[in-house]
Design a protein around this motif. Structure first.
Motif, PDB file in Angstrom:
ATOM      1  N   PRO A 111       0.804  -1.222   0.000  1.00  0.00           N
ATOM      2  CA  PRO A 111       0.000   0.000   0.000  1.00  0.00           C
ATOM      3  C   PRO A 111       0.843   1.282   0.000  1.00  0.00           C
ATOM      4  N   ARG A 112       2.122   1.188   0.318  1.00  0.00           N
ATOM      5  CA  ARG A 112       3.006   2.358   0.313  1.00  0.00           C
ATOM      6  C   ARG A 112       3.540   2.673  -1.082  1.00  0.00           C
ATOM      7  N   ASP A 113       3.469   1.735  -2.008  1.00  0.00           N
ATOM      8  CA  ASP A 113       4.024   1.929  -3.343  1.00  0.00           C
ATOM      9  C   ASP A 113       3.055   2.702  -4.225  1.00  0.00           C
ATOM     10  N   SER A 114       3.605   3.660  -4.976  1.00  0.00           N
ATOM     11  CA  SER A 114       2.770   4.412  -5.907  1.00  0.00           C
ATOM     12  C   SER A 114       3.230   4.208  -7.349  1.00  0.00           C
ATOM     13  N   GLU A 115       4.401   3.584  -7.513  1.00  0.00           N
ATOM     14  CA  GLU A 115       4.917   3.324  -8.860  1.00  0.00           C
ATOM     15  C   GLU A 115       5.766   2.063  -8.842  1.00  0.00           C
ATOM     16  N   VAL A 116       5.693   1.316  -9.952  1.00  0.00           N
ATOM     17  CA  VAL A 116       6.476   0.095 -10.066  1.00  0.00           C
ATOM     18  C   VAL A 116       6.936  -0.032 -11.520  1.00  0.00           C
ATOM     19  N   HIS A 117       8.136  -0.566 -11.713  1.00  0.00           N
ATOM     20  CA  HIS A 117       8.699  -0.792 -13.048  1.00  0.00           C
ATOM     21  C   HIS A 117       8.794  -2.285 -13.290  1.00  0.00           C
ATOM     22  N   VAL A 118       8.224  -2.730 -14.417  1.00  0.00           N
ATOM     23  CA  VAL A 118       8.206  -4.156 -14.746  1.00  0.00           C
ATOM     24  C   VAL A 118       8.537  -4.341 -16.222  1.00  0.00           C
ATOM     25  N   SER A 119       8.679  -5.587 -16.617  1.00  0.00           N
ATOM     26  CA  SER A 119       8.888  -5.956 -18.017  1.00  0.00           C
ATOM     27  C   SER A 119       7.662  -6.700 -18.527  1.00  0.00           C
ATOM     28  N   LEU A 120       7.501  -6.721 -19.841  1.00  0.00           N
ATOM     29  CA  LEU A 120       6.439  -7.550 -20.416  1.00  0.00           C
ATOM     30  C   LEU A 120       6.638  -8.978 -19.939  1.00  0.00           C
ATOM     31  N   LEU A 176      -3.749  -6.236  -0.245  1.00  0.00           N
ATOM     32  CA  LEU A 176      -4.287  -5.226   0.659  1.00  0.00           C
ATOM     33  C   LEU A 176      -5.107  -5.896   1.757  1.00  0.00           C
ATOM     34  N   PRO A 177      -4.986  -5.388   3.000  1.00  0.00           N
ATOM     35  CA  PRO A 177      -5.801  -5.962   4.070  1.00  0.00           C
ATOM     36  C   PRO A 177      -7.271  -5.685   3.819  1.00  0.00           C
ATOM     37  N   GLU A 178      -8.100  -6.693   4.080  1.00  0.00           N
ATOM     38  CA  GLU A 178      -9.543  -6.554   3.871  1.00  0.00           C
ATOM     39  C   GLU A 178     -10.270  -7.393   4.908  1.00  0.00           C
ATOM     40  N   ASN A 179     -11.301  -6.832   5.492  1.00  0.00           N
ATOM     41  CA  ASN A 179     -12.112  -7.564   6.455  1.00  0.00           C
ATOM     42  C   ASN A 179     -13.546  -7.557   5.956  1.00  0.00           C
ATOM     43  N   GLY A 225       4.892   0.643 -22.059  1.00  0.00           N
ATOM     44  CA  GLY A 225       4.395   1.991 -21.812  1.00  0.00           C
ATOM     45  C   GLY A 225       4.085   2.182 -20.343  1.00  0.00           C
ATOM     46  N   GLU A 226       3.172   3.108 -20.055  1.00  0.00           N
ATOM     47  CA  GLU A 226       2.766   3.383 -18.681  1.00  0.00           C
ATOM     48  C   GLU A 226       1.265   3.280 -18.551  1.00  0.00           C
ATOM     49  N   GLY A 227       0.828   2.828 -17.403  1.00  0.00           N
ATOM     50  CA  GLY A 227      -0.601   2.749 -17.138  1.00  0.00           C
ATOM     51  C   GLY A 227      -0.862   2.844 -15.650  1.00  0.00           C
ATOM     52  N   LEU A 228      -2.110   3.096 -15.324  1.00  0.00           N
ATOM     53  CA  LEU A 228      -2.508   3.283 -13.938  1.00  0.00           C
ATOM     54  C   LEU A 228      -3.543   2.235 -13.551  1.00  0.00           C
ATOM     55  N   VAL A 229      -3.385   1.706 -12.340  1.00  0.00           N
ATOM     56  CA  VAL A 229      -4.386   0.824 -11.735  1.00  0.00           C
ATOM     57  C   VAL A 229      -4.845   1.520 -10.457  1.00  0.00           C
ATOM     58  N   GLN A 230      -6.160   1.649 -10.309  1.00  0.00           N
ATOM     59  CA  GLN A 230      -6.715   2.267  -9.107  1.00  0.00           C
ATOM     60  C   GLN A 230      -7.684   1.303  -8.445  1.00  0.00           C
ATOM     61  N   LEU A 231      -7.549   1.197  -7.123  1.00  0.00           N
ATOM     62  CA  LEU A 231      -8.454   0.384  -6.326  1.00  0.00           C
ATOM     63  C   LEU A 231      -9.088   1.261  -5.260  1.00  0.00           C
ATOM     64  N   LEU A 290      -6.092   3.314  -3.509  1.00  0.00           N
ATOM     65  CA  LEU A 290      -4.710   2.987  -3.859  1.00  0.00           C
ATOM     66  C   LEU A 290      -4.564   3.157  -5.362  1.00  0.00           C
ATOM     67  N   SER A 291      -3.571   3.954  -5.757  1.00  0.00           N
ATOM     68  CA  SER A 291      -3.246   4.142  -7.174  1.00  0.00           C
ATOM     69  C   SER A 291      -1.807   3.712  -7.385  1.00  0.00           C
ATOM     70  N   VAL A 292      -1.586   2.876  -8.396  1.00  0.00           N
ATOM     71  CA  VAL A 292      -0.235   2.412  -8.717  1.00  0.00           C
ATOM     72  C   VAL A 292       0.011   2.661 -10.200  1.00  0.00           C
ATOM     73  N   ARG A 293       1.047   3.447 -10.501  1.00  0.00           N
ATOM     74  CA  ARG A 293       1.460   3.674 -11.867  1.00  0.00           C
ATOM     75  C   ARG A 293       2.442   2.559 -12.236  1.00  0.00           C
ATOM     76  N   ILE A 294       2.138   1.861 -13.324  1.00  0.00           N
ATOM     77  CA  ILE A 294       2.970   0.737 -13.762  1.00  0.00           C
ATOM     78  C   ILE A 294       3.683   1.134 -15.041  1.00  0.00           C
ATOM     79  N   SER A 295       5.021   1.155 -14.979  1.00  0.00           N
ATOM     80  CA  SER A 295       5.850   1.431 -16.158  1.00  0.00           C
ATOM     81  C   SER A 295       6.359   0.099 -16.684  1.00  0.00           C
TER      82      SER A 295
END
Length: 108
Positions: free
Chosen positions: A8-17, A25-28, A75-81, A95-100
């Motif tokens: 939950p602390r991450d806002s950006e991550v770099h990955v490969s195809l 994420l914690p959920e009850n 490229g870059e994209g966003l995932v929001q939960l 939570l928003s995570v930008r994925i490069s």
């Protein structure tokens, strides 16, 4: 394929195809508040969205939401939960995570 875990602390991550981004994420579920995917940009695909119950079956114990996202293009994209009760409009958390995504597969 490499699993890239996001907290939950991450806002950006770099990955490969070929990699897979795993958001935990914690959920009850007993509270009614559930994490759901609100936005997934083009070039990204949600391949899993599951609730994992707690190890100990204690009344009211929380588990975790595990969302898996796989890039389909460089490229870059966003995932929001969002964390909310399905029957309410108010959002408890976001939570928003930008994925490069680089254009080459990891390890190959």
């Amino acid at each position: 394929m490499v699993e890239v875990r996001v907290s939950p602390r991450d806002s950006e991550v770099h990955v490969s195809l070929g990699d897979e981004v795993v958001v935990q994420l914690p959920e009850n579920a007993t509270t009614g508040y559930l994490w759901s995917v609100q936005r997934v940009d083009d070039g990204l695909e949600v391949t899993g969205n599951e609730y994992e119950a707690p190890g100990q079956p204690l009344p009211g114990a929380g588990g975790k939401r595990v969302v898996r996202v796989r890039p389909t293009a460089a490229g870059e994209g966003l995932v929001q939960l969002v964390l909310k009760r399905p029957w309410e409009d108010d959002v408890q958390d976001r939570l928003s995570v930008r994925i490069s995504v680089s254009g080459s597969e990891a390890g190959g």
